[in-house]
Design a protein around this motif. Structure first.
Motif, PDB file in Angstrom:
ATOM      1  N   ASP A 169       0.825  -1.196   0.000  1.00 39.35           N
ATOM      2  CA  ASP A 169       0.000   0.000   0.000  1.00 39.35           C
ATOM      3  C   ASP A 169       0.866   1.256   0.000  1.00 39.35           C
ATOM      4  N   SER A 170       0.465   2.258  -0.770  1.00 36.70           N
ATOM      5  CA  SER A 170       1.162   3.547  -0.748  1.00 36.70           C
ATOM      6  C   SER A 170       0.671   4.376   0.427  1.00 36.70           C
ATOM      7  N   LEU A 171       1.592   5.131   1.019  1.00 37.45           N
ATOM      8  CA  LEU A 171       1.287   5.997   2.152  1.00 37.45           C
ATOM      9  C   LEU A 171       1.490   7.441   1.721  1.00 37.45           C
ATOM     10  N   TYR A 172       0.545   8.303   2.082  1.00 39.82           N
ATOM     11  CA  TYR A 172       0.566   9.693   1.643  1.00 39.82           C
ATOM     12  C   TYR A 172       0.772  10.598   2.854  1.00 39.82           C
ATOM     13  N   TYR A 173       1.750  11.475   2.749  1.00 33.49           N
ATOM     14  CA  TYR A 173       2.042  12.427   3.811  1.00 33.49           C
ATOM     15  C   TYR A 173       1.929  13.839   3.246  1.00 33.49           C
ATOM     16  N   ARG A 174       1.107  14.647   3.898  1.00 40.11           N
ATOM     17  CA  ARG A 174       0.901  16.018   3.443  1.00 40.11           C
ATOM     18  C   ARG A 174       1.287  16.991   4.547  1.00 40.11           C
ATOM     19  N   PRO A 175       2.580  17.366   4.634  1.00 43.31           N
ATOM     20  CA  PRO A 175       2.983  18.354   5.644  1.00 43.31           C
ATOM     21  C   PRO A 175       2.389  19.716   5.306  1.00 43.31           C
ATOM     22  N   ASP A 176       2.306  20.575   6.285  1.00 44.95           N
ATOM     23  CA  ASP A 176       1.715  21.903   6.082  1.00 44.95           C
ATOM     24  C   ASP A 176       2.727  22.825   5.405  1.00 44.95           C
ATOM     25  N   ILE A 177       3.054  22.479   4.158  1.00 44.79           N
ATOM     26  CA  ILE A 177       4.060  23.214   3.392  1.00 44.79           C
ATOM     27  C   ILE A 177       3.542  23.393   1.968  1.00 44.79           C
ATOM     28  N   ALA A 178       3.717  24.564   1.433  1.00 40.25           N
ATOM     29  CA  ALA A 178       3.346  24.791   0.034  1.00 40.25           C
ATOM     30  C   ALA A 178       4.400  24.171  -0.872  1.00 40.25           C
ATOM     31  N   MET A 179       3.967  23.670  -1.997  1.00 41.56           N
ATOM     32  CA  MET A 179       4.894  23.072  -2.962  1.00 41.56           C
ATOM     33  C   MET A 179       5.974  24.072  -3.378  1.00 41.56           C
ATOM     34  N   THR A 180       5.605  25.328  -3.452  1.00 43.37           N
ATOM     35  CA  THR A 180       6.568  26.350  -3.878  1.00 43.37           C
ATOM     36  C   THR A 180       7.652  26.622  -2.830  1.00 43.37           C
ATOM     37  N   ASP A 181       7.422  26.185  -1.581  1.00 44.55           N
ATOM     38  CA  ASP A 181       8.407  26.417  -0.512  1.00 44.55           C
ATOM     39  C   ASP A 181       9.469  25.320  -0.436  1.00 44.55           C
ATOM     40  N   LEU A 182       9.279  24.244  -1.175  1.00 44.75           N
ATOM     41  CA  LEU A 182      10.173  23.094  -1.055  1.00 44.75           C
ATOM     42  C   LEU A 182      11.612  23.454  -1.389  1.00 44.75           C
ATOM     43  N   GLU A 183      11.816  24.226  -2.439  1.00 40.87           N
ATOM     44  CA  GLU A 183      13.168  24.549  -2.897  1.00 40.87           C
ATOM     45  C   GLU A 183      13.949  25.347  -1.869  1.00 40.87           C
ATOM     46  N   SER A 184      13.280  26.153  -1.064  1.00 44.51           N
ATOM     47  CA  SER A 184      13.978  27.036  -0.122  1.00 44.51           C
ATOM     48  C   SER A 184      14.271  26.374   1.217  1.00 44.51           C
ATOM     49  N   ARG A 185      13.771  25.174   1.446  1.00 37.19           N
ATOM     50  CA  ARG A 185      13.964  24.526   2.746  1.00 37.19           C
ATOM     51  C   ARG A 185      15.268  23.737   2.768  1.00 37.19           C
ATOM     52  N   ASN A 186      16.013  23.872   3.882  1.00 40.67           N
ATOM     53  CA  ASN A 186      17.254  23.109   4.031  1.00 40.67           C
ATOM     54  C   ASN A 186      17.001  21.701   4.542  1.00 40.67           C
ATOM     55  N   ARG A 187      15.898  21.515   5.283  1.00 38.04           N
ATOM     56  CA  ARG A 187      15.608  20.182   5.792  1.00 38.04           C
ATOM     57  C   ARG A 187      14.108  20.026   5.984  1.00 38.04           C
ATOM     58  N   LEU A 188      13.679  18.791   5.987  1.00 38.00           N
ATOM     59  CA  LEU A 188      12.281  18.458   6.228  1.00 38.00           C
ATOM     60  C   LEU A 188      12.255  17.125   6.970  1.00 38.00           C
ATOM     61  N   GLU A 189      11.754  17.153   8.179  1.00 43.22           N
ATOM     62  CA  GLU A 189      11.705  15.945   8.994  1.00 43.22           C
ATOM     63  C   GLU A 189      10.453  15.133   8.667  1.00 43.22           C
ATOM     64  N   ILE A 190      10.630  13.821   8.573  1.00 41.81           N
ATOM     65  CA  ILE A 190       9.497  12.910   8.510  1.00 41.81           C
ATOM     66  C   ILE A 190       9.313  12.398   9.934  1.00 41.81           C
ATOM     67  N   PRO A 191       8.242  12.810  10.621  1.00 39.27           N
ATOM     68  CA  PRO A 191       8.109  12.460  12.049  1.00 39.27           C
ATOM     69  C   PRO A 191       8.165  10.959  12.295  1.00 39.27           C
ATOM     70  N   PHE A 192       8.740  10.608  13.458  1.00 32.61           N
ATOM     71  CA  PHE A 192       8.794   9.223  13.938  1.00 32.61           C
ATOM     72  C   PHE A 192       9.611   8.307  13.025  1.00 32.61           C
ATOM     73  N   THR A 193      10.604   8.861  12.340  1.00 29.60           N
ATOM     74  CA  THR A 193      11.472   8.060  11.477  1.00 29.60           C
ATOM     75  C   THR A 193      12.927   8.449  11.681  1.00 29.60           C
ATOM     76  N   VAL A 194      13.807   7.599  11.182  1.00 25.58           N
ATOM     77  CA  VAL A 194      15.234   7.902  11.090  1.00 25.58           C
ATOM     78  C   VAL A 194      15.611   7.880   9.619  1.00 25.58           C
ATOM     79  N   ASP A 195      16.194   8.964   9.153  1.00 24.62           N
ATOM     80  CA  ASP A 195      16.651   9.087   7.768  1.00 24.62           C
ATOM     81  C   ASP A 195      17.863   8.173   7.572  1.00 24.62           C
ATOM     82  N   LEU A 196      17.763   7.251   6.617  1.00 25.70           N
ATOM     83  CA  LEU A 196      18.851   6.299   6.399  1.00 25.70           C
ATOM     84  C   LEU A 196      20.009   6.884   5.596  1.00 25.70           C
ATOM     85  N   GLY A 197      19.843   8.082   5.022  1.00 25.07           N
ATOM     86  CA  GLY A 197      20.948   8.713   4.297  1.00 25.07           C
ATOM     87  C   GLY A 197      22.144   9.000   5.197  1.00 25.07           C
ATOM     88  N   PRO A 198      21.962   9.761   6.297  1.00 28.21           N
ATOM     89  CA  PRO A 198      23.080  10.004   7.213  1.00 28.21           C
ATOM     90  C   PRO A 198      23.615   8.722   7.856  1.00 28.21           C
TER      91      PRO A 198
END
Length: 312
Positions: free
Chosen positions: A123-152
């Motif tokens: 099943d696909s899971l959909y997350y809609r943070p309270d952020i406008a699509m146009t603001d994505l480029e200007s953000r340095n980080r975006l946390e996905i709550p209750f997770t650990v980012d596997l990149g770092p």
């Protein structure tokens, strides 16, 4: 509201931190100097900080399909919707980024929508943070709550795995996450880095000649206010013993085992237990005394810089 320190007071604080650092390169309780502090004050970056400076998260605008996170709490179900409506029991799952897109909001703007697939289910899971699509480029980080980012986690593993360092904390854990008594200032070899918790996202596993069983420490990264247990607070690239040639072998053995005894100096106690949470000064019939208080109820009392009484 917290008052912003002046430039002069900031330099004074950094000067005190630098003097403490020259005595001991792994004190666990002293305030952490951020990268901004270092740049603004001219304080030299330590080799430990330089080694792990590359451990960081990607800007969300650079996320690509296939990027992954590990879920560490079932509460994440509160932020997701799915086609089937089933978002329960997600803890332990790996979320894989499927796409980043937009959706029309009630205000007529394009909101940000992030779509994941999960490792235990189709099943696909959909997350809609309270952020406008146009603001994505200007953000340095975006946390996905209750997770650990596997990149770092992957970056830390590639940097540290197989290398030997001197551990300066005794806050060790076994493979199942139970706290165990650890040693300080002994060489350990890193066997791998995996996902930790939301507070401490990196779980660093190691073994040593003294403790061949795999042990772990929990680690943070970056320069945020929550990055209180970065690599430079847990490990040293060089043997701390070399900085203290006058400490007797029997005293150093106590330090390794986080033990103190009457007659030890402030430096020796700091090496054994880390920096105190608070320090009180006073006077007695014998003269001036100093009391070090730790958060776990331990206290040490010094006269003329020598330990005369303690509770551990």
């Amino acid at each position: 509201m917290t008052r912003k320190p002046t430039f002069i007071s900031a330099l004074c604080c950094l000067g005190v931190a630098t003097m403490l650092g020259s005595c001991f390169t792994g004190i666990e309780s002293t305030p952490r100097i951020t990268e901004n502090d270092v740049r603004n004050s001219g304080v030299k970056v330590t080799p430990e900080q330089s080694l792990t400076a590359g451990i960081s998260t990607q800007r969300p605008a650079d996320w690509r399909p296939g990027k992954q996170w590990v879920v560490n709490d079932d509460k994440i179900s509160m932020i997701f919707t799915s086609a089937s409506g089933n978002t329960s029991s997600l803890a332990g799952d790996t979320l894989t980024l499927r796409r980043i897109g937009s959706y029309p909001t009630l205000t007529g703007n394009d909101g940000l929508e992030i779509v994941f697939t999960r490792s235990h289910g189709y099943d696909s899971l959909y997350y809609r943070p309270d952020i406008a699509m146009t603001d994505l480029e200007s953000r340095n980080r975006l946390e996905i709550p209750f997770t650990v980012d596997l990149g770092p986690v992957a970056i830390a593993d590639s940097l540290l795995r197989g290398n030997t360092y001197y551990i300066v904390t005794s806050n060790w854990y076994d493979a199942t996450g139970n706290a165990v008594a650890g040693l300080r200032h002994v060489p350990v070899t890193i066997t791998g880095v995996t996902a930790g918790s939301g507070i401490y996202p990196l779980k660093v596993a190691f073994h040593s000649a003294d403790t061949p069983t795999i042990r772990c420490v929990m680690m943070t990264y970056g320069s945020s206010a929550t990055a209180t247990r970065n690599f430079d607070r847990l490990f040293s690239l060089t043997d701390p013993r070399l900085n203290y040639p006058r400490i007797r072998p029997e005293t150093w053995d106590k330090i390794i085992h986080s033990q103190v005894t009457d007659g030890m100096t402030r430096d020796e106690c700091r090496l054994a237990l880390g920096a105190p949470a608070t320090i009180n000064h006073g006077a007695s019939s014998a003269g001036q005394y100093e009391r070090w208080n730790y958060d776990n109820g331990i206290y040490l009392i010094f006269e003329d810089g020598i330990l005369i009484r303690y509770r551990k």
